[in-house]
Design a protein around this motif. Sequence first.
Motif, mmCIF file in Angstrom:
data_model
loop_
_atom_site.group_PDB
_atom_site.id
_atom_site.type_symbol
_atom_site.label_atom_id
_atom_site.label_comp_id
_atom_site.label_asym_id
_atom_site.label_seq_id
_atom_site.Cartn_x
_atom_site.Cartn_y
_atom_site.Cartn_z
ATOM 1 N N GLN A 99 16.042 80.785 50.483
ATOM 2 C CA GLN A 99 17.433 81.131 49.581
ATOM 3 C C GLN A 99 18.373 80.551 50.451
ATOM 4 N N LYS A 100 18.880 80.552 51.295
ATOM 5 C CA LYS A 100 20.330 80.262 52.133
ATOM 6 C C LYS A 100 20.308 78.844 52.175
ATOM 7 N N LEU A 101 19.470 78.487 52.241
ATOM 8 C CA LEU A 101 19.952 76.715 53.369
ATOM 9 C C LEU A 101 19.524 76.026 51.653
ATOM 10 N N SER A 102 20.724 75.763 51.178
ATOM 11 C CA SER A 102 20.542 75.377 49.642
ATOM 12 C C SER A 102 21.439 73.973 49.815
ATOM 13 N N GLY A 148 24.041 64.349 74.422
ATOM 14 C CA GLY A 148 23.697 65.615 75.231
ATOM 15 C C GLY A 148 22.751 66.171 73.806
ATOM 16 N N MET A 149 22.450 66.801 74.058
ATOM 17 C CA MET A 149 21.340 68.264 73.496
ATOM 18 C C MET A 149 22.447 69.531 72.844
ATOM 19 N N PHE A 150 22.205 69.491 71.307
ATOM 20 C CA PHE A 150 23.514 70.430 70.796
ATOM 21 C C PHE A 150 23.056 70.980 69.762
ATOM 22 N N VAL A 151 23.149 72.629 70.480
ATOM 23 C CA VAL A 151 22.010 73.535 69.685
ATOM 24 C C VAL A 151 22.952 74.526 69.219
ATOM 25 N N THR A 152 23.004 75.523 67.403
ATOM 26 C CA THR A 152 23.918 75.887 67.398
ATOM 27 C C THR A 152 23.443 77.706 68.205
ATOM 28 N N ASP A 153 24.131 78.509 68.427
ATOM 29 C CA ASP A 153 23.546 79.896 68.535
ATOM 30 C C ASP A 153 23.445 80.889 67.627
ATOM 31 N N ALA A 154 23.301 80.431 66.714
ATOM 32 C CA ALA A 154 22.065 81.290 65.287
ATOM 33 C C ALA A 154 21.602 82.110 65.932
ATOM 34 N N LEU A 155 21.017 83.382 65.284
ATOM 35 C CA LEU A 155 20.143 84.145 65.437
ATOM 36 C C LEU A 155 18.482 83.501 65.551
ATOM 37 N N VAL A 156 17.269 83.703 65.821
ATOM 38 C CA VAL A 156 16.307 83.811 65.734
ATOM 39 C C VAL A 156 15.418 84.565 66.161
ATOM 40 N N GLN A 157 14.004 84.988 65.405
ATOM 41 C CA GLN A 157 13.495 85.490 65.472
ATOM 42 C C GLN A 157 11.589 85.634 65.478
ATOM 43 N N PRO A 158 11.625 84.555 66.615
ATOM 44 C CA PRO A 158 10.230 83.455 66.129
ATOM 45 C C PRO A 158 8.856 84.239 66.211
ATOM 46 N N LYS A 212 27.827 75.636 66.947
ATOM 47 C CA LYS A 212 28.047 76.390 65.851
ATOM 48 C C LYS A 212 27.515 75.756 64.187
ATOM 49 N N ASN A 213 28.099 74.506 64.657
ATOM 50 C CA ASN A 213 28.121 74.517 63.939
ATOM 51 C C ASN A 213 26.627 72.933 63.534
ATOM 52 N N ALA A 214 25.915 73.331 64.593
ATOM 53 C CA ALA A 214 24.846 72.230 64.588
ATOM 54 C C ALA A 214 24.055 72.513 63.546
ATOM 55 N N PRO A 215 23.394 71.578 62.597
ATOM 56 C CA PRO A 215 23.025 71.594 61.991
ATOM 57 C C PRO A 215 20.830 72.308 61.768
ATOM 58 N N TYR A 216 20.680 73.028 60.903
ATOM 59 C CA TYR A 216 19.154 72.778 61.713
ATOM 60 C C TYR A 216 19.034 72.426 59.701
ATOM 61 N N PHE A 217 17.980 71.286 60.210
ATOM 62 C CA PHE A 217 17.178 70.531 59.181
ATOM 63 C C PHE A 217 18.395 70.180 57.871
ATOM 64 N N GLY A 218 19.737 69.808 58.336
ATOM 65 C CA GLY A 218 20.677 69.276 57.352
ATOM 66 C C GLY A 218 21.632 70.853 56.777
ATOM 67 N N ALA A 219 21.303 72.265 57.279
ATOM 68 C CA ALA A 219 22.232 72.734 57.141
ATOM 69 C C ALA A 219 22.466 73.594 58.169
ATOM 70 N N VAL A 220 23.568 74.240 58.173
ATOM 71 C CA VAL A 220 24.760 75.158 58.951
ATOM 72 C C VAL A 220 24.591 75.982 59.327
ATOM 73 N N LEU A 226 18.597 83.321 59.363
ATOM 74 C CA LEU A 226 16.838 82.340 59.665
ATOM 75 C C LEU A 226 16.288 84.224 60.384
ATOM 76 N N ILE A 227 17.297 85.845 60.089
ATOM 77 C CA ILE A 227 16.397 86.250 60.226
ATOM 78 C C ILE A 227 16.084 87.178 59.504
ATOM 79 N N PRO A 228 14.860 88.116 58.868
ATOM 80 C CA PRO A 228 14.479 88.756 58.031
ATOM 81 C C PRO A 228 15.520 89.722 57.533
ATOM 82 N N GLU A 229 15.107 89.994 55.992
ATOM 83 C CA GLU A 229 16.435 91.251 55.994
ATOM 84 C C GLU A 229 15.367 92.852 56.095
ATOM 85 N N LYS A 230 14.037 92.015 55.668
ATOM 86 C CA LYS A 230 13.742 93.532 55.550
ATOM 87 C C LYS A 230 12.155 92.733 56.078
#
Length: 250
Positions: A99-102, A148-158, A212-220, A226-230
Motif C-alpha cells: 500500500q506504500k509503493l504506488s 557497479g552495484m547500488f543497493v539501498t540501506d532501507a530495512l528488510v525483514q526477510p 539511499k534512493n536506489a529503486p526497489y521495483f521502481g520505487a524509492v 518493507l517492514i511490517p507494522e504489526k
Amino acid sequence: MKIVIIGGTGLIGSQLTNLLKNQHEVIVASPNTGVNTLTGEGLNEALENADVVVDVSNSPSFADDDVMNFFRTSTTNLLEAEQKANVKHHIALSVVGTQKLSESGYFRAKQVQEKLIGESSIPYSIVHATQFFEFAGGVAASSVKENGMFVTDALVQPIASSEVAAFLAKIVDEKPKFGIAEIAGPEKMPMNSWVENYLNAMQRPSNITIEKNAPYFGAVLENDTLIPEKAVFESKIRYEDWISNPQNQR
C-alpha cells in the motif's frame, strides 16, 4: 476440503501443495496443468466443488502494463469463477508495504488485485509477506549498473519461503480474516547487508555501493517501507543460518 492452489507449481505453491496434499484434496492449478487464469481455460472445471482457493500466482513479466493486466485480469476471472463455484474462502499472497509503493508499477498492480478481492462477495484473507530469502540473488542482479552495484540501506525483514507456505497452510484451516495478516522473518537488516550476505555465501565479489534512493521495483523506499507494522507471525529461521546450508545456495 478441496483446495485449489493457483500458481501451484511455483516456489510457494509447490511447497504448499506438499503440506496440504495428505490432509485435503489439492488441485495444482497453473498453465502447466491446463488452468490459465488469464484466459479462463480450465478454471471453472478446476474450481468445481472447491472450498478454498489459494492464489500464489505471479506475473511472468514485471513490465508495468503486463503486470497490471495480469493481476487485474487474472483476479477478475478467478473471483468470477469462485462465485459460480460457491467458494468459501479466497486466500491471496501479497507483499508487506504494498500500500506504500504506488511509484512501482508492480505494486500498483498488487493494489488493484487486493482491491478486487476486498470488493468481492467471496470471504477472503490476504497475507502480506516480507521478501523471501530466495529473492536476495534477484535483488542483487537488479541492482547492477554499468559502474557497479547500488543497493539501498532501507530495512528488510526477510523470511524463508518454507515459513510462508506453512503459514498459508495454517490459514487454509481457519476462518476468513476479511483483512490483511502480515508475516516476516526474525531479523531486521539493511537491504545492502542482506544482499552482501548472499554474495559472500555465493563467494562472489560484493563491492556494493549504498545508495539511499536506489529503486526497489521502481520505487524509492523509506527506511521502514518493507517492514511490517504489526506482524502476526515472525519466523525463527535466521537468514545467516539458512544461507549457510549448501542446498539453499542456488
